[in-house]
Design a protein around this motif. Structure first.
Motif, short mmCIF file in Angstrom:
data_model
loop_
_atom_site.label_atom_id
_atom_site.label_comp_id
_atom_site.label_asym_id
_atom_site.label_seq_id
_atom_site.Cartn_x
_atom_site.Cartn_y
_atom_site.Cartn_z
N ARG A 1 6.78 1.04 -2.78
CA ARG A 1 6.01 -0.13 -2.22
C ARG A 1 6.90 -1.35 -2.35
N ALA A 2 6.81 -2.39 -1.48
CA ALA A 2 7.66 -3.43 -1.13
C ALA A 2 7.59 -4.27 -2.14
N GLU B 1 2.77 -7.53 1.70
CA GLU B 1 3.48 -6.14 2.00
C GLU B 1 3.72 -5.98 3.70
N LEU C 1 4.99 -11.02 -3.57
CA LEU C 1 5.27 -9.70 -3.86
C LEU C 1 5.70 -9.78 -5.49
N TYR D 1 4.40 1.55 6.62
CA TYR D 1 5.70 1.61 5.96
C TYR D 1 6.48 2.67 6.86
#
Length: 559
Positions: A212-213, A142, A199, A54
Motif C-alpha cells: 500500500r502507498a 493513495e 500517507l 493499484y
C-alpha cells in the motif's frame, strides 16, 4: 475520448472486482457484484474500488498486457535484453518500424486514462461515503498518488498529455488539449506532495497492508519525475534550478528514517520485504501459475524455464570487475576468454551465465539422472541450449536473468511464494541524488553515493578522486545500468539522457561458447538481432485512433 473515459456502472464494477482479485494482494474477492451507487455508500466497497487502481503499477507476473507487465517489454525494447518470443511486440520497436498504427503492447494511452477516470471518479465521490474519516483521508491520498503515477507513465512515453482531473460522465465535453511536459510534471509533483502530507511513513508490521502507498512512495515518484524533467531530453538549456529540485527531492527520501540499504544477501533484496524497498506491487501466490511465475519465464530451458527475457552481451559487459574497474580498463585483469571470472558481485546475483550454479539440486533430479549437475550449460551442445531440453526455450544470447528469482521455487510441483515487483527502492534514490549533485558541480557527493552502492554490493575500493567530468557522468550512467537492471529504468534512462540514438542503434549481441576437446572453452561475441532507432522514437506516437477522435497534435516525426 468518450470511449476512453466511460467507466461508470454496475457491469464495470463487477469486472473491476473480479479482475483485481487475480493480480493484487490488496484485493479480496467480493461476495457479489455491486451497483455504482452502493459503492459510494459503503467505505469497505469504496476501498475495494480504490485497491483496484493499484493495477496502474507494474507487476511481477507475466500477463502479456499493456499496463501491469510493461517493464518486461521495456527491458527487451532497450539494449538491456532480448525477448525471444516477442511477447510484447518489441520487435516492432527494435526494427525501427513503430508507427501510430502498430503500437500494440506499447500502447498504454487508453488503459492508463481508464485508470485516471476511475481515480477522478473516486476523488469526486469519496467525501460522501460514510465511515471513518482517517480511512477516507488515507484512501484519497493513495488515489492521489496512483493518479500521479498514471500521469508519470503517460508523460514518460508521450511527453505532454491532456491533464484530466474531473470525472467524465455522458454529458461531458470530451475535447481536450495537450498540456506541456513541464505543466504535467508540475501537476505530478504537487499531487505527490499532497499525498505525502497524508500517507503514513509505514503501516507497521501489518502483512495485510504490504504494497500500500506510503509517504515514501509519493516522494520517490516525485524524485523520479523531477530527475526526468532535469535531464537533457527536457532540460535543453541545462537549467541548474531543475537539477536542484531533483537533488532536493531525492534527499528528502534519503533523509527519511524508514529506509536503509539492504545488507543481507543481494539476491534476497528482490524476494523478501526489507528496509530498502520503498514501494512494491504484490502478487498473491495462489494466482501464480506456470505462465506467470517469474522463475518459469526467466530460468534457462535446461531447468524447465523459458528464457523469455535474456540479458544482452552489452548488459553483461556493463558489469565491471570485483575491484571496481571496468572490463575495458587494461589493468582490470579482464580476460575475454575467461569472461566471468572476478566480476562485480552483482553480476553473479543478477545474471546466469555458463558455469554458474542455479536452483536447488533436489528439484532437478531428472537433470542429475541425465548426468548433469545444477550448473548452467550454455556452451554449444550444453543442456541449456537448443540441443538440450525444451529446445524451443533456449536463450539466444546464452544468458538468463537471475534477478527476481526465488530459489525456493520448486519446478517439479511449481510451489510458489508471494511475489512483488520493485516500484521504487532506496538505491534508485541514491542514484537520482548522485546524478543531480553531479550536474550541480558537487562531484564528490556523486562519488560518495555511488560508493555507498558499490560497497554494499561487495566492491571494497572507492572511486578515484580523479574520476570527474564526462567520465564521472558515464560512471553514473553505468551504475544505473548495472544496479537497476531489469527494473524498468534503462529504456527511459537512455532516452532522457538523449543517448538512445547510440545505445539502441546497433546490434544486440550474445555469446557463443565452444567447449574444446581438452575441456577449455572459446568465447565469441555474436549478433542476435539488428536494432534500429529513429529520432522520433525518443517518444511514442499517440495512437492513430485517438488522434482521429480528438485531433490532438501528434508527436514529432510521426505521420
Amino acid at each position: 475520448m468518450k470511449r476512453i473515459y466511460r467507466r461508470i456502472g454496475a457491469a464495470l464494477l463487477a469486472a473491476l472486482f473480479l479482475t483485481a482479485c487475480q493480480k493484487n494482494v490488496l484485493d479480496k474477492v467480493p461476495l457479489d457484484s455491486f451497483s455504482d451507487e452502493s459503492v459510494w455508500k459503503d467505505l469497505r466497497l469504496a476501498q475495494a474500488f480504490a485497491d483496484f487502481q493499484y493495477n496502474i503499477l507494474p507487476s511481477a507476473g507475466h500477463y502479456w498486457d499493456n499496463l501491469s507487465n510493461r517493464s518486461w517489454a521495456l527491458s527487451s525494447a532497450s539494449d538491456e535484453a532480448f525477448n525471444r518470443f516477442d511477447d510484447y511486440n518489441t520487435f516492432t520497436m527494435n526494427s525501427g518500424s513503430l508507427t501510430p498504427d502498430n503500437l500494440s503492447n506499447f500502447d498504454i494511452w487508453e488503459e492508463t486514462y481508464k485508470r485516471i477516470q476511475d481515480c477522478n471518479l473516486f476523488l469526486s465521490r469519496i467525501d460522501g461515503v460514510p465511515g471513518d474519516d482517517a480511512v477516507r483521508s488515507r484512501l484519497k491520498a493513495e488515489i492521489t498518488y496512483l493518479r500521479a503515477y498514471a500521469y508519470f507513465k503517460l508523460i514518460s512515453d508521450y511527453g505532454g498529455v491532456p491533464l484530466v482531473t474531473q470525472a467524465f460522465n455522458l454529458n461531458s465535453n470530451f475535447v481536450m488539449s495537450r498540456s506541456t511536459f513541464d505543466e504535467c510534471v508540475s501537476f505530478i509533483t504537487k499531487e505527490c506532495d499532497a499525498a505525502a502530507a497524508v500517507l503514513p511513513g509505514s503501516y507497521g508490521n501489518s502483512a495485510a497492508e504490504l504494497g500500500r502507498a506510503t509517504k515514501g512512495a509519493a516522494l520517490a515518484l516525485k524524485s523520479r519525475a523531477l530527475l526526468y524533467a532535469a535531464s537533457p531530453q527536457w532540460n535543453t538549456g541545462n537549467d541548474n534550478a531543475r537539477w536542484q529540485q531533483a537533488s532536493d527531492a531525492a534527499k528528502a527520501v534519503i533523509d527519511m528514517p524508514n529506509y536503509q540499504l539492504f545488507t543481507g544477501p543481494y539476491t534476497t533484496l528482490f524476494t523478501t520485504f526489507n528496509t530498502e524497498l520503498i514501494m512494491t506491487r504484490g502478487m498473491n501466490k495462489q494466482y501464480l501459475s506456470a505462465h506467470t511465475a517469474v522463475e518459469r519465464f526467466l530460468a534457462p530451458n535446461g531447468f524447465r524455464g523459458w528464457s523469455s527475457f535474456a540479458p544482452s552481451q552489452g548488459l553483461v559487459d556493463a558489469f565491471g570487475m570485483a575491484d571496481g574497474k571496468e572490463i575495458s580498463d587494461p589493468t582490470s585483469g579482464y580476460n575475454p576468454q575467461d569472461p566471468y571470472a572476478n566480476r562485480d558481485p552483482r553480476f553473479y546475483h543478477d545474471i546466469l551465465c555458463d558455469g554458474r550454479p542455479y536452483g536447488r539440486p533436489e528439484y532437478f533430479k531428472d537433470r542429475y539422472n541425465a548426468g548433469h549437475s545444477n550448473v548452467v550449460e550454455t556452451y554449444e551442445g550444453g543442456l541449456d541450449t537448443e540441443t538440450g531440453w525444451d529446445t524451443w526455450n533456449s536463450s539466444y544470447t546464452r544468458y538468463s536473468f537471475r534477478k527476481y528469482q526465488d530459489t525456493t521455487f520448486n519446478y517439479r510441483v511449481e510451489t510458489q511464494t508471494n511475489k512483488f515487483w520493485v516500484v521504487a527502492r532506496l538505491s534508485e534514490i541514491y542514484l537520482n541524488y548522485a546524478e543531480a549533485e553531479f550536474h550541480l558541480g558537487h562531484e564528490n557527493v556523486a562519488r560518495q553515493y555511488l560508493d555507498l552502492l558499490r560497497h554494499r554490493a561487495g566492491i571494497t575500493t572507492d572511486l578515484p578522486g580523479a574520476l570527474a567530468g564526462p567520465d564521472l557522468l558515464k560512471k553514473i550512467q553505468n551504475e544505473r545500468q548495472v544496479e537497476l537492471c531489469l527494473e524498468g529504468h534503462r529504456y527511459y534512462d537512455v532516452r532522457r539522457w538523449k543517448i538512445a540514438d547510440v545505445t539502441e542503434n546497433k546490434p544486440l549481441n550474445g555469446i557463443k561458447i565452444v567447449k574444446n576437446a581438452d575441456g577449455s572453452k572459446t568465447y565469441t561475441v555474436i549478433k542476435v538481432q539488428d536494432r534500429v532507432f529513429k529520432p522520433e522514437h525518443y517518444l511514442l506516437p499517440i495512437p492513430r485512433d485517438e488522434i482521429r477522435r480528438t485531433n490532438l497534435p501528434q508527436n514529432p516525426g510521426y505521420k
